[in-house]
Write an enzyme that holds these catalytic residues in place. Structure first.
Site, PDB file in Angstrom:
ATOM      1  CG  MET A  14      -1.862  -1.128   1.312  1.00  0.00           C
ATOM      2  SD  MET A  14      -2.808  -1.143   2.843  1.00  0.00           S
ATOM      3  CE  MET A  14      -1.633  -1.964   3.937  1.00  0.00           C
ATOM      4  CD  GLU A  15       3.790   4.786  -3.746  1.00  0.00           C
ATOM      5  OE1 GLU A  15       4.589   5.725  -3.873  1.00  0.00           O
ATOM      6  OE2 GLU A  15       3.642   3.911  -4.613  1.00  0.00           O
ATOM      7  CG  MET A  16       1.491   8.126  -1.273  1.00  0.00           C
ATOM      8  SD  MET A  16       2.228   9.212  -0.044  1.00  0.00           S
ATOM      9  CE  MET A  16       1.139  10.603  -0.090  1.00  0.00           C
ATOM     10  CB  VAL A  17      -2.965   3.518   2.171  1.00  0.00           C
ATOM     11  CG1 VAL A  17      -4.216   3.091   2.889  1.00  0.00           C
ATOM     12  CG2 VAL A  17      -2.940   2.963   0.756  1.00  0.00           C
ATOM     13  CB  ILE A  62       5.407   2.990   0.137  1.00  0.00           C
ATOM     14  CG1 ILE A  62       6.025   1.637  -0.185  1.00  0.00           C
ATOM     15  CG2 ILE A  62       6.322   4.135  -0.290  1.00  0.00           C
ATOM     16  CD1 ILE A  62       6.223   1.386  -1.675  1.00  0.00           C
TER      17      ILE A  62
END
Length: 58
Positions: free
Chosen positions: A24-27, A46
């Site tokens: 998961m990025e920018m969650v 991330i």
């Protein structure tokens, strides 16, 4: 919200389908925590807070 719930449901479906992990990025941290609680596979974040199984720091 709806986006968070959909992400949780999608992660659970991926886990059930045999995925070995979820990235998961920018969650938002609260959503990442909910995803982590909903699946038995590792979660990697991330920029997704500190509640995931692991983090990638770039």
């Amino acid at each position: 919200g709806d986006d968070s719930q959909r992400l949780i449901e999608d992660a659970a479906a991926l886990s059930e389908a045999g995925a070995f992990g979820v990235l998961m990025e920018m969650v938002p941290a609260s959503t990442a925590a909910a995803v982590d609680a909903a699946v038995s596979i590792p979660t990697i974040g991330i920029g997704a807070g500190s509640t995931t199984t692991g983090q990638v720091l770039v």
